[in-house]
Write a protein that holds these residues in place. Structure first.
Motif, short mmCIF file in Angstrom:
data_model
loop_
_atom_site.label_atom_id
_atom_site.label_comp_id
_atom_site.label_asym_id
_atom_site.label_seq_id
_atom_site.Cartn_x
_atom_site.Cartn_y
_atom_site.Cartn_z
N LEU A 30 0.84 -1.19 0.00
CA LEU A 30 0.00 0.00 0.00
C LEU A 30 0.88 1.24 0.00
O LEU A 30 1.31 1.70 -1.03
N VAL A 31 1.15 1.78 1.16
CA VAL A 31 2.03 2.94 1.30
C VAL A 31 2.86 2.74 2.56
O VAL A 31 2.60 1.84 3.36
N ARG A 32 3.83 3.57 2.75
CA ARG A 32 4.65 3.49 3.95
C ARG A 32 3.89 4.06 5.15
O ARG A 32 3.18 5.06 5.03
N GLY A 33 4.02 3.39 6.30
CA GLY A 33 3.49 3.93 7.55
C GLY A 33 2.16 3.37 8.00
O GLY A 33 1.42 4.05 8.72
N LEU A 34 1.80 2.13 7.63
CA LEU A 34 0.53 1.54 8.04
C LEU A 34 0.53 1.26 9.54
O LEU A 34 1.53 0.80 10.10
N TYR A 35 -0.62 1.49 10.18
CA TYR A 35 -0.71 1.23 11.63
C TYR A 35 -1.84 0.28 11.99
O TYR A 35 -1.60 -0.79 12.54
N GLN A 36 -3.08 0.65 11.73
CA GLN A 36 -4.21 -0.21 12.08
C GLN A 36 -5.24 -0.18 10.96
O GLN A 36 -5.19 0.65 10.06
N SER A 37 -6.22 -1.11 11.06
CA SER A 37 -7.31 -1.12 10.09
C SER A 37 -8.61 -1.48 10.79
O SER A 37 -8.62 -2.07 11.87
N ALA A 38 -9.74 -1.11 10.15
CA ALA A 38 -11.07 -1.43 10.66
C ALA A 38 -11.98 -1.66 9.49
O ALA A 38 -11.97 -0.89 8.52
N TYR A 39 -12.80 -2.70 9.57
CA TYR A 39 -13.68 -3.07 8.45
C TYR A 39 -15.08 -2.50 8.65
O TYR A 39 -15.66 -2.57 9.73
N SER A 40 -15.62 -1.92 7.58
CA SER A 40 -17.00 -1.43 7.55
C SER A 40 -17.86 -2.40 6.77
O SER A 40 -17.70 -2.54 5.56
N GLU A 41 -18.79 -3.06 7.47
CA GLU A 41 -19.73 -3.93 6.78
C GLU A 41 -20.71 -3.12 5.95
O GLU A 41 -21.09 -3.52 4.84
N ARG A 42 -21.09 -1.97 6.44
CA ARG A 42 -22.05 -1.11 5.74
C ARG A 42 -21.54 -0.72 4.36
O ARG A 42 -22.30 -0.70 3.38
N ASN A 43 -20.26 -0.41 4.26
CA ASN A 43 -19.67 0.07 3.01
C ASN A 43 -18.75 -0.95 2.34
O ASN A 43 -18.18 -0.64 1.29
N ASP A 44 -18.62 -2.13 2.94
CA ASP A 44 -17.68 -3.14 2.45
C ASP A 44 -16.34 -2.50 2.14
O ASP A 44 -15.82 -2.58 1.01
N ALA A 45 -15.77 -1.87 3.17
CA ALA A 45 -14.51 -1.16 3.00
C ALA A 45 -13.62 -1.40 4.21
O ALA A 45 -14.09 -1.59 5.33
N LEU A 46 -12.32 -1.39 3.95
CA LEU A 46 -11.33 -1.49 5.01
C LEU A 46 -10.67 -0.12 5.16
O LEU A 46 -10.10 0.41 4.21
N TRP A 47 -10.78 0.45 6.35
CA TRP A 47 -10.17 1.75 6.63
C TRP A 47 -8.83 1.54 7.30
O TRP A 47 -8.73 0.82 8.31
#
Length: 334
Positions: A30-47
């Motif tokens: 992805l890019v440099r500096g990833l820390y955490q993620s959270a999944y949205s079921e409503r939008n089928d997206a990973l933040w």
């Protein structure tokens, strides 16, 4: 250390064919500096949160990632806090509130938390006075968001509709890090890193219960029914299985050096532990203590998010490779 596993799945640049019973693995830079993620079921997206370097942090973003293709769909830039240096509200922890279609993040360096719209990425609010804000968790049933203020031994609760502060509970001598909430009861759990314990706090009472766990607990997750907690212990490289009815550790499982994050697969009941120093994740059946698989990741894996039988692991920083950090998707065996 050696782990008794069904098999180790190596990574490649794309998908890895798994043997029967082993997880299937896909990776993407992805890019440099990833820390955490959270999944949205409503939008089928990973933040995914991104922050690079030490203060003043001038490179930070909140990414919206397609969980199927692992492609970045949107890049949101946090507000600038210092026009002279270009420092931004660097984002680290992240949680999703699908009820109100928002994303909550911790701005650790700025001692604040912030709220963004999932619909258009708009910055909706910055909330102050959360010393070394580390993690954040959403209780949609009770319209509450909890943040851990590591620097002030405090748990802070907000109204997820109005963004107003609801509660502030200080546990003297504690160092709260990872959070989990039982949405049935509104009870919140915090890993106490330096206290080697789990902090339990009820929704309507400031009475605390302390449960002794392993050495250096930094992350916590709950079973699907909320009756069992799992703590990832960074110092000892273990995960503790905690019976919340009795307040006792029923099992301790060695996972790997630098156990940093733990998540629960509510479909199977298994847990996944990120071992930062070992550069892998461990899939564990907590009912038997069996290590079912060990999956190699990029250097310095940082966090795991689990949704619908799939684990998403981010690693950080890229200094070890000199390039982008990786997002690793693991289809957990059923």
């Amino acid at each position: 250390m050696a782990l008794a596993a069904c098999g180790t799945v190596a990574l490649s640049g794309t998908a890895v064919a798994a043997k029967s019973g082993e997880p299937a693995v896909t990776t993407a830079p992805l890019v440099r500096g990833l820390y955490q993620s959270a999944y949205s079921e409503r939008n089928d997206a990973l933040w995914v949160t991104v922050a690079v370097g030490r203060p003043p942090v001038t490179s930070s973003s909140l990414l919206k990632v397609d969980p199927d293709t692992l492609a970045v769909e949107q890049t949101i830039t946090p507000p600038v806090t210092d026009g002279t240096t270009g420092a931004k509200e660097a984002v680290y922890g992240v949680a999703v509130d699908d009820e109100h279609n928002t994303v909550w993040v911790t701005n650790t360096r700025d001692n604040t938390v912030a709220v963004y719209s999932q619909k258009d990425g708009a910055h909706l609010a910055t909330l102050p006075d959360v010393a070394h804000a580390r993690e954040i968790v959403v209780d949609e049933k009770h319209d509450t968001v909890w943040a851990s203020a590591f620097g002030s031994a405090t748990l802070v609760a907000y109204d997820s509709k109005t963004f107003e502060e609801k509660r502030r509970v200080t546990v003297e001598g504690s160092s709260p890090t990872g959070l989990a909430v039982d949405e049935r009861t509104g009870t919140v759990y915090a890993a106490d890193l330096n206290g080697d314990r789990l902090i339990e706090l009820g929704r309507k009472s400031d009475t605390r219960r302390f449960i002794t766990v392993g050495d250096g607990p930094i992350s916590v997750s709950l079973s699907k029914n909320g009756k069992v907690a799992y703590t990832a212990e960074q110092t000892s490289g273990t995960v503790s299985v905690v019976d919340l009815r009795t307040g006792q550790v029923t099992r301790t499982v060695t996972t790997g050096a630098g156990a940093l994050s733990v998540g629960t697969d509510t479909r199977s009941g298994d847990i996944v532990v990120v071992n930062r120093t070992a550069a892998d994740v461990t899939v564990v059946d907590p009912r038997t203590g069996t290590v079912e698989a060990t999956v190699a990741t990029g250097a310095n894996p940082n966090h795991v998010e689990i949704a619908d039988g799939t684990a998403y692991v981010v690693d950080s920083p890229a200094r070890a490779r000199g390039g982008e950090d990786l997002l690793t998707r693991i289809r957990l065996a059923g």
